[in-house]
Design a protein around this motif. Structure first.
Motif, PDB file in Angstrom:
ATOM      1  N   ILE A 109      14.233  -5.324   9.229  1.00  9.84           N
ATOM      2  CA  ILE A 109      12.910  -5.648   7.854  1.00  9.84           C
ATOM      3  C   ILE A 109      11.299  -5.291   8.492  1.00  9.84           C
ATOM      4  CG2 ILE A 109      11.510  -6.646   6.797  1.00  9.84           C
ATOM      5  CD1 ILE A 109      13.909  -8.046   5.561  1.00  9.84           C
ATOM      6  N   ASP A 110      10.825  -4.286   8.859  1.00 12.24           N
ATOM      7  CA  ASP A 110       9.254  -4.220   9.679  1.00 12.24           C
ATOM      8  C   ASP A 110       8.465  -3.398   8.764  1.00 12.24           C
ATOM      9  OD1 ASP A 110      10.633  -3.452  12.201  1.00 12.24           O
ATOM     10  OD2 ASP A 110      11.143  -1.328  11.131  1.00 12.24           O
ATOM     11  N   GLY A 111       6.954  -4.052   9.183  1.00 10.12           N
ATOM     12  CA  GLY A 111       6.378  -4.064   8.242  1.00 10.12           C
ATOM     13  C   GLY A 111       4.235  -4.119   8.916  1.00 10.12           C
ATOM     14  N   VAL A 112       3.961  -3.604   7.924  1.00 12.27           N
ATOM     15  CA  VAL A 112       2.234  -3.607   8.133  1.00 12.27           C
ATOM     16  C   VAL A 112       1.330  -4.156   7.555  1.00 12.27           C
ATOM     17  CG1 VAL A 112       2.207  -1.833  10.365  1.00 12.27           C
ATOM     18  CG2 VAL A 112       2.075  -1.477   7.406  1.00 12.27           C
ATOM     19  N   LEU A 113       0.744  -4.715   7.126  1.00 14.48           N
ATOM     20  CA  LEU A 113       0.116  -5.256   6.093  1.00 14.48           C
ATOM     21  C   LEU A 113      -1.508  -4.290   6.725  1.00 14.48           C
ATOM     22  CD1 LEU A 113      -0.320  -9.265   6.550  1.00 14.48           C
ATOM     23  CD2 LEU A 113       0.584  -7.519   4.713  1.00 14.48           C
ATOM     24  N   VAL A 114      -2.227  -4.285   5.027  1.00 13.82           N
ATOM     25  CA  VAL A 114      -3.712  -2.966   4.982  1.00 13.82           C
ATOM     26  C   VAL A 114      -4.523  -3.868   4.649  1.00 13.82           C
ATOM     27  CG1 VAL A 114      -4.324  -0.869   4.686  1.00 13.82           C
ATOM     28  CG2 VAL A 114      -2.627  -0.992   5.275  1.00 13.82           C
ATOM     29  N   ALA A 115      -5.468  -4.370   5.358  1.00 10.84           N
ATOM     30  CA  ALA A 115      -6.551  -4.802   4.566  1.00 10.84           C
ATOM     31  C   ALA A 115      -7.564  -3.864   3.920  1.00 10.84           C
ATOM     32  CB  ALA A 115      -7.799  -6.019   5.096  1.00 10.84           C
ATOM     33  N   HIS A 116      -8.068  -4.308   2.098  1.00 11.80           N
ATOM     34  CA  HIS A 116      -8.461  -3.612   1.462  1.00 11.80           C
ATOM     35  C   HIS A 116      -9.463  -3.802   1.091  1.00 11.80           C
ATOM     36  CE1 HIS A 116      -6.512   0.116   1.715  1.00 11.80           C
ATOM     37  NE2 HIS A 116      -4.965  -0.876   1.191  1.00 11.80           N
ATOM     38  N   THR A 117     -10.669  -3.737  -0.049  1.00 11.18           N
ATOM     39  CA  THR A 117     -11.676  -4.480  -0.838  1.00 11.18           C
ATOM     40  C   THR A 117     -11.180  -5.359  -2.234  1.00 11.18           C
ATOM     41  OG1 THR A 117     -12.527  -2.112  -1.713  1.00 11.18           O
ATOM     42  CG2 THR A 117     -13.633  -3.154   0.146  1.00 11.18           C
ATOM     43  N   TRP A 118     -10.308  -4.673  -2.282  1.00  9.12           N
ATOM     44  CA  TRP A 118      -9.732  -4.822  -3.768  1.00  9.12           C
ATOM     45  C   TRP A 118      -8.583  -6.018  -3.369  1.00  9.12           C
ATOM     46  CZ3 TRP A 118      -9.229   0.278  -1.905  1.00  9.12           C
ATOM     47  CH2 TRP A 118      -7.659   1.057  -1.402  1.00  9.12           C
ATOM     48  N   GLY A 119      -8.621  -6.555  -2.377  1.00 11.53           N
ATOM     49  CA  GLY A 119      -7.083  -7.345  -1.629  1.00 11.53           C
ATOM     50  C   GLY A 119      -6.446  -6.676  -0.855  1.00 11.53           C
ATOM     51  N   THR A 120      -4.582  -7.155  -0.631  1.00 14.03           N
ATOM     52  CA  THR A 120      -3.715  -6.785   1.033  1.00 14.03           C
ATOM     53  C   THR A 120      -3.080  -5.783   0.427  1.00 14.03           C
ATOM     54  OG1 THR A 120      -5.055  -8.951   1.330  1.00 14.03           O
ATOM     55  CG2 THR A 120      -2.407  -8.092   2.505  1.00 14.03           C
ATOM     56  N   GLU A 121      -2.254  -5.136   0.866  1.00  9.61           N
ATOM     57  CA  GLU A 121      -1.639  -3.719   1.067  1.00  9.61           C
ATOM     58  C   GLU A 121      -0.450  -4.549   1.897  1.00  9.61           C
ATOM     59  OE1 GLU A 121      -0.922   0.857   0.568  1.00  9.61           O
ATOM     60  OE2 GLU A 121      -2.088  -0.060   1.676  1.00  9.61           O
ATOM     61  N   THR A 122       0.988  -4.393   1.575  1.00  5.50           N
ATOM     62  CA  THR A 122       2.096  -4.727   2.499  1.00  5.50           C
ATOM     63  C   THR A 122       2.671  -3.224   2.273  1.00  5.50           C
ATOM     64  OG1 THR A 122       1.739  -7.127   1.704  1.00  5.50           O
ATOM     65  CG2 THR A 122       3.820  -6.274   2.688  1.00  5.50           C
ATOM     66  N   VAL A 123       3.253  -3.243   3.680  1.00  2.00           N
ATOM     67  CA  VAL A 123       4.217  -1.645   3.695  1.00  2.00           C
ATOM     68  C   VAL A 123       4.937  -2.089   4.304  1.00  2.00           C
ATOM     69  CG1 VAL A 123       4.092   0.830   4.651  1.00  2.00           C
ATOM     70  CG2 VAL A 123       1.747  -0.694   3.744  1.00  2.00           C
ATOM     71  N   LEU A 124       6.595  -1.731   3.796  1.00  2.00           N
ATOM     72  CA  LEU A 124       7.760  -2.336   5.014  1.00  2.00           C
ATOM     73  C   LEU A 124       8.510  -1.504   4.525  1.00  2.00           C
ATOM     74  CD1 LEU A 124       8.403  -5.838   2.089  1.00  2.00           C
ATOM     75  CD2 LEU A 124       7.247  -5.334   4.241  1.00  2.00           C
TER      76      LEU A 124
END
Length: 250
Positions: A161-176
């Motif tokens: 399992i690899d992943g990154v997080l991306v901060a946005h003005t509307w919340g937090t995105e998780t990419v897996l």
């Protein structure tokens, strides 16, 4: 529905039903590169499939009624409208092999019938892996638009399992990117806040092929300290402790 809309719907439906040939997979990859809402729509519908699988675990060979078909198509149209209303873009021209209307309409109905019957559909192998573009935002965790690499605790043998997080003005995105979880099993992605509050980011099904998922939770990155992936029964599969993040949206 225009021919372009039929083609888009047919490719999304084929991806959900795992019914795309090599040429169509290339077309889908090109479409996702031009239209960022396609991947979001596939991920959203995949979560719907996971929920239906839990609620309707048995197979029913009886053909769905016309009324059920209309309700499913209306729900899909509503989801598509909700996604496209949030993201406005100018799509790049595509050079693809046109799909005939009959094939596109048939492909749209295949996953709708599967949803109604509770069939588990995995989303593996349809999202194109994209490198970080030049000029993309960079910075410490919490920087808006920047990708933050996540280090997970060791999952079970044979699972990656690899992943990154991306901060946005509307919340937090998780990419897996996930490989090796049992096919057909349901999983949920949860972000845990500093105060212990939990925020569901999305659900997915294990698959025999590599899965690429993009999910969102309504919590700012600066308020998150842990990312967890759990099985349907609540058991922890893997987790990542997150560093303190800047409040870039303040």
């Amino acid at each position: 529905m225009t021919p372009q809309e039929e083609q888009r719907a047919g490719l999304i439906a084929g991806a959900l039903a795992d019914d795309l040939d090599a040429t169509e997979r290339d077309e889908l990859a090109a479409l996702m590169a031009a239209d960022p809402t396609v991947a979001a729509e596939i991920a959203e519908l995949g979560g719907t499939v996971a929920g239906l699988r839990r609620d309707i675990p048995t197979w029913d060979d009886e053909p769905p009624s016309p009324e059920l078909r209309e309700r499913v198509l209306e729900a899909v149209a509503h989801e598509e409208s909700a996604v496209t209303s949030e993201v406005r873009f100018e799509p790049a021209p595509l050079t693809t092999t046109p799909r005939t209307p009959s094939r596109a309409v048939r492909s749209v109905w295949v996953p709708a019938a599967c949803f109604a019957a509770g069939v588990a559909v995995a989303l593996g192998g349809v999202m194109a892996t994209q490198e970080r573009p030049a000029g993309a935002p960079v910075g410490p965790p919490g920087t808006l638009g920047a990708e933050e690499d996540v280090s997970f605790s060791d999952p079970a043998d044979g699972v990656r399992i690899d992943g990154v997080l991306v901060a946005h003005t509307w919340g937090t995105e998780t990419v897996l990117e996930i490989d090796g979880l049992p096919a057909g099993e349901g999983y949920v992605v949860v972000l845990v806040g500093e105060d212990g509050q939990e925020y569901d980011s999305g659900t997915f099904l294990g698959s025999d092929v590599v899965i690429d998922c993009r999910m969102n939770a309504a919590v700012m990155r600066a308020d998150v300290e842990r990312l967890e992936i759990r099985s349907d029964d609540g058991a922890l599969v893997t987790a990542a402790s997150l560093p303190e993040a800047v409040d870039d949206g303040a």
